[in-house]
Design a protein around this motif. Structure first.
Motif, PDB file in Angstrom:
ATOM      1  N   ALA A   1      50.059  16.570  37.169  1.00  0.00           N
ATOM      2  CA  ALA A   1      49.871  17.916  36.525  1.00  0.00           C
ATOM      3  C   ALA A   1      50.675  19.345  37.027  1.00  0.00           C
ATOM      4  O   ALA A   1      50.505  19.735  36.631  1.00  0.00           O
ATOM      5  N   ILE A   2      51.546  18.784  37.982  1.00  0.00           N
ATOM      6  CA  ILE A   2      51.482  19.134  38.630  1.00  0.00           C
ATOM      7  C   ILE A   2      52.804  20.708  37.885  1.00  0.00           C
ATOM      8  O   ILE A   2      53.611  19.734  37.573  1.00  0.00           O
ATOM      9  N   PRO A   3      52.885  21.293  37.578  1.00  0.00           N
ATOM     10  CA  PRO A   3      53.848  22.047  36.903  1.00  0.00           C
ATOM     11  C   PRO A   3      55.431  21.889  37.017  1.00  0.00           C
ATOM     12  O   PRO A   3      55.174  21.416  38.232  1.00  0.00           O
ATOM     13  N   SER A   4      56.085  22.499  36.390  1.00  0.00           N
ATOM     14  CA  SER A   4      57.742  22.582  36.535  1.00  0.00           C
ATOM     15  C   SER A   4      57.855  23.387  37.866  1.00  0.00           C
ATOM     16  O   SER A   4      57.386  24.269  37.768  1.00  0.00           O
ATOM     17  N   PRO A   5      59.038  23.534  38.517  1.00  0.00           N
ATOM     18  CA  PRO A   5      59.581  24.214  39.361  1.00  0.00           C
ATOM     19  C   PRO A   5      59.879  25.696  38.901  1.00  0.00           C
ATOM     20  O   PRO A   5      58.506  26.673  39.376  1.00  0.00           O
ATOM     21  N   GLU A   6      60.278  25.868  37.280  1.00  0.00           N
ATOM     22  CA  GLU A   6      60.158  27.642  37.146  1.00  0.00           C
ATOM     23  C   GLU A   6      58.343  27.815  36.211  1.00  0.00           C
ATOM     24  O   GLU A   6      58.234  28.884  37.042  1.00  0.00           O
ATOM     25  N   SER A   7      57.568  27.087  36.237  1.00  0.00           N
ATOM     26  CA  SER A   7      56.758  27.250  36.195  1.00  0.00           C
ATOM     27  C   SER A   7      56.192  28.010  37.371  1.00  0.00           C
ATOM     28  O   SER A   7      54.853  28.634  37.546  1.00  0.00           O
ATOM     29  N   LEU A   8      55.826  27.632  38.050  1.00  0.00           N
ATOM     30  CA  LEU A   8      55.350  27.231  39.600  1.00  0.00           C
ATOM     31  C   LEU A   8      56.194  28.947  40.553  1.00  0.00           C
ATOM     32  O   LEU A   8      55.130  29.389  40.891  1.00  0.00           O
ATOM     33  N   GLU A   9      57.410  29.485  39.973  1.00  0.00           N
ATOM     34  CA  GLU A   9      57.770  30.588  40.302  1.00  0.00           C
ATOM     35  C   GLU A   9      57.078  31.254  39.717  1.00  0.00           C
ATOM     36  O   GLU A   9      56.486  32.400  40.122  1.00  0.00           O
ATOM     37  N   GLU A  10      56.434  31.241  38.118  1.00  0.00           N
ATOM     38  CA  GLU A  10      55.126  32.595  37.755  1.00  0.00           C
ATOM     39  C   GLU A  10      54.277  31.966  37.817  1.00  0.00           C
ATOM     40  O   GLU A  10      53.191  33.013  38.339  1.00  0.00           O
ATOM     41  N   PHE A  11      54.266  30.747  38.629  1.00  0.00           N
ATOM     42  CA  PHE A  11      52.468  30.679  39.077  1.00  0.00           C
ATOM     43  C   PHE A  11      52.604  31.298  40.630  1.00  0.00           C
ATOM     44  O   PHE A  11      51.189  32.305  40.842  1.00  0.00           O
ATOM     45  N   PHE A  12      53.113  31.733  41.604  1.00  0.00           N
ATOM     46  CA  PHE A  12      53.692  32.456  42.635  1.00  0.00           C
ATOM     47  C   PHE A  12      53.529  33.859  42.496  1.00  0.00           C
ATOM     48  O   PHE A  12      52.473  34.045  43.277  1.00  0.00           O
ATOM     49  N   GLU A  13      53.632  34.184  40.660  1.00  0.00           N
ATOM     50  CA  GLU A  13      54.048  35.606  41.111  1.00  0.00           C
ATOM     51  C   GLU A  13      52.210  36.262  40.769  1.00  0.00           C
ATOM     52  O   GLU A  13      51.529  37.041  40.929  1.00  0.00           O
ATOM     53  N   LYS A  14      51.928  34.752  39.485  1.00  0.00           N
ATOM     54  CA  LYS A  14      50.321  35.359  39.174  1.00  0.00           C
ATOM     55  C   LYS A  14      49.257  35.357  40.359  1.00  0.00           C
ATOM     56  O   LYS A  14      48.637  36.054  40.452  1.00  0.00           O
ATOM     57  N   GLU A  15      49.419  34.707  40.981  1.00  0.00           N
ATOM     58  CA  GLU A  15      49.053  34.600  41.969  1.00  0.00           C
ATOM     59  C   GLU A  15      49.063  36.191  43.513  1.00  0.00           C
ATOM     60  O   GLU A  15      47.866  35.959  43.887  1.00  0.00           O
ATOM     61  N   TRP A  16      50.419  36.098  43.494  1.00  0.00           N
ATOM     62  CA  TRP A  16      50.065  37.409  44.086  1.00  0.00           C
ATOM     63  C   TRP A  16      49.459  38.426  43.644  1.00  0.00           C
ATOM     64  O   TRP A  16      49.239  39.318  43.954  1.00  0.00           O
ATOM     65  N   VAL A  17      49.666  38.551  42.479  1.00  0.00           N
ATOM     66  CA  VAL A  17      49.275  39.426  41.657  1.00  0.00           C
ATOM     67  C   VAL A  17      47.283  39.725  42.044  1.00  0.00           C
ATOM     68  O   VAL A  17      46.945  40.277  41.631  1.00  0.00           O
ATOM     69  N   ARG A  18      46.909  38.355  41.341  1.00  0.00           N
ATOM     70  CA  ARG A  18      45.378  37.995  41.849  1.00  0.00           C
ATOM     71  C   ARG A  18      45.362  38.328  43.272  1.00  0.00           C
ATOM     72  O   ARG A  18      43.948  39.146  43.352  1.00  0.00           O
ATOM     73  N   GLY A  19      46.148  38.326  44.528  1.00  0.00           N
ATOM     74  CA  GLY A  19      45.533  38.033  45.951  1.00  0.00           C
ATOM     75  C   GLY A  19      45.860  39.626  45.765  1.00  0.00           C
ATOM     76  O   GLY A  19      44.964  40.015  46.728  1.00  0.00           O
ATOM     77  N   LEU A  20      46.455  40.636  45.503  1.00  0.00           N
ATOM     78  CA  LEU A  20      46.860  41.892  45.357  1.00  0.00           C
ATOM     79  C   LEU A  20      45.287  43.193  44.319  1.00  0.00           C
ATOM     80  O   LEU A  20      44.856  43.966  45.433  1.00  0.00           O
ATOM     81  N   PHE A  21      44.932  42.172  43.677  1.00  0.00           N
ATOM     82  CA  PHE A  21      43.715  42.727  42.677  1.00  0.00           C
ATOM     83  C   PHE A  21      42.508  42.739  43.727  1.00  0.00           C
ATOM     84  O   PHE A  21      41.735  43.410  43.538  1.00  0.00           O
ATOM     85  N   GLU A  22      42.205  41.518  44.548  1.00  0.00           N
ATOM     86  CA  GLU A  22      41.487  41.270  45.357  1.00  0.00           C
ATOM     87  C   GLU A  22      41.148  41.957  46.717  1.00  0.00           C
ATOM     88  O   GLU A  22      40.253  42.435  47.106  1.00  0.00           O
ATOM     89  N   LEU A  23      41.948  42.176  47.009  1.00  0.00           N
ATOM     90  CA  LEU A  23      42.393  43.077  48.217  1.00  0.00           C
ATOM     91  C   LEU A  23      41.674  44.347  47.631  1.00  0.00           C
ATOM     92  O   LEU A  23      41.049  44.949  48.670  1.00  0.00           O
ATOM     93  N   ALA A  24      42.590  44.577  46.414  1.00  0.00           N
ATOM     94  CA  ALA A  24      42.062  46.333  46.185  1.00  0.00           C
ATOM     95  C   ALA A  24      40.580  45.985  45.685  1.00  0.00           C
ATOM     96  O   ALA A  24      39.447  47.287  45.919  1.00  0.00           O
ATOM     97  N   VAL A  25      39.966  45.949  45.266  1.00  0.00           N
ATOM     98  CA  VAL A  25      38.368  45.447  45.189  1.00  0.00           C
ATOM     99  C   VAL A  25      37.573  45.293  46.447  1.00  0.00           C
ATOM    100  O   VAL A  25      36.841  46.131  47.089  1.00  0.00           O
ATOM    101  N   GLU A  26      38.414  44.826  47.427  1.00  0.00           N
ATOM    102  CA  GLU A  26      37.866  44.671  48.802  1.00  0.00           C
ATOM    103  C   GLU A  26      38.303  46.049  49.358  1.00  0.00           C
ATOM    104  O   GLU A  26      36.666  46.798  49.894  1.00  0.00           O
ATOM    105  N   ASP A  27      38.891  46.887  49.188  1.00  0.00           N
ATOM    106  CA  ASP A  27      39.162  47.982  49.630  1.00  0.00           C
ATOM    107  C   ASP A  27      37.753  48.964  49.076  1.00  0.00           C
ATOM    108  O   ASP A  27      37.438  49.601  50.075  1.00  0.00           O
ATOM    109  N   LEU A  28      37.996  48.686  47.236  1.00  0.00           N
ATOM    110  CA  LEU A  28      36.573  49.512  46.481  1.00  0.00           C
ATOM    111  C   LEU A  28      35.805  49.447  46.977  1.00  0.00           C
ATOM    112  O   LEU A  28      34.784  49.876  47.788  1.00  0.00           O
ATOM    113  N   ARG A  29      34.723  47.659  47.383  1.00  0.00           N
ATOM    114  CA  ARG A  29      33.607  47.497  48.132  1.00  0.00           C
ATOM    115  C   ARG A  29      33.388  48.015  49.619  1.00  0.00           C
ATOM    116  O   ARG A  29      32.189  48.999  50.220  1.00  0.00           O
TER     117      ARG A  29
END
Length: 279
Positions: free
Chosen positions: A167-195
């Motif tokens: 079920a593990i995606p290809s290395p190319e897909s995981l590059e996109e996965f890494f970037e999406k996780e980075w964006v998710r983390g950025l948003f989570e930190l911004a939400v926590e800052d707001l809280r």
């Protein structure tokens, strides 16, 4: 709907975001960001500048900032890309950030050549390959940062500790996965800052409204329902959510600027993450 999808929708929801971006850029260029009232504090040095500082406190802050933004994407990426068990991935994640310090990797980063997130992902791959060759591991618990690493929470987000290689995606897909996780983390930190900001400025109700309407994932929620639930006029709900979204966006941009190596990289990343064109 996941919180990250709600946040993406929130950021792209209305044309007012473009106006807010323009106003924010004007504030930053004029260097007149007001630290009082309802605004977040002035941005500190970027993580790159802080890492190169002769001030040890700033260097420690740089690592805290970097770790907060990247530890979870790194951990999940190692779990999937390298098919590592949770304990091994935890050791590798902590070991990677030790290497960032010991080899002064941030000082070697050139924002004119790549994005910081791309550079770090490549460094992660190199680190894991070298660790395989050396067959050595750092002991667990060797934290290099004051940032709490919630590996259990990251495992829940991955959907369990058992990884199916098929079920593990290809290395190319995981590059996109890494970037999406980075964006998710950025948003989570911004939400926590707001809280935290709302808690410190007697705006707890505003944050609860923001949570219920924009983050909870309940498609049936409405301004009228929130007004009835909290016993306030609908106009108060409207004003509170407008303020919360504006400050969330402001905080997300502050977080983004802090982990970019240059103004040019910030502009590129803002276009990529938030979907607006620099003028």
């Amino acid at each position: 709907m996941s919180a990250s999808r709600f946040l993406h929708r929130l950021l792209r929801r209305d044309g007012a975001f473009s106006k807010a971006i323009h106003e924010r850029r004007q504030e930053m260029s004029d260097d007149k960001f007001n630290q009082g009232g309802d605004r977040f504090p002035l941005t500190r040095w970027s993580v790159i500048d802080a890492a190169r500082s002769g001030d040890e406190i700033e260097r420690v802050r740089a690592m805290d900032t970097l770790c907060a933004a990247y530890w979870k994407p790194v951990y999940k990426y190692v779990r999937l890309r390298w098919n590592r068990q949770a304990e091994d991935a935890q050791d590798l994640t902590q070991g990677f950030f030790v290497q960032v310090i010991e080899r002064e990797l941030l000082g070697k980063f050139d924002p004119a050549k790549s994005r910081l997130r791309t550079y770090l992902r490549v460094c992660v791959d190199s680190f894991v390959m070298n660790e395989e060759k050396a067959a050595k591991r750092l002991k667990r618990g060797g934290n290099v940062s004051h940032v709490a690493l919630d590996f259990a929470g990251a495992e829940e987000e991955l959907g369990g500790a058992t990884m199916d290689p098929a079920a593990i995606p290809s290395p190319e897909s995981l590059e996109e996965f890494f970037e999406k996780e980075w964006v998710r983390g950025l948003f989570e930190l911004a939400v926590e800052d707001l809280r935290k900001y709302c808690e410190g400025n007697e705006r707890e109700r505003t944050f609860r409204l923001f949570e219920e309407y924009d983050l909870a994932g309940d498609e049936t929620i409405s301004y009228d329902k929130l007004a009835a639930e909290y016993g306030i006029p609908v106009t108060d709900v409207t004003n509170a959510l407008s303020w919360a979204r504006r400050e969330f966006r402001r905080g997300a941009l502050e977080r983004l600027r802090e982990i970019c190596g240059s103004e040019e990289e910030f502009q590129r990343e803002a276009r990529s993450v938030f979907g607006w064109e620099a003028k």
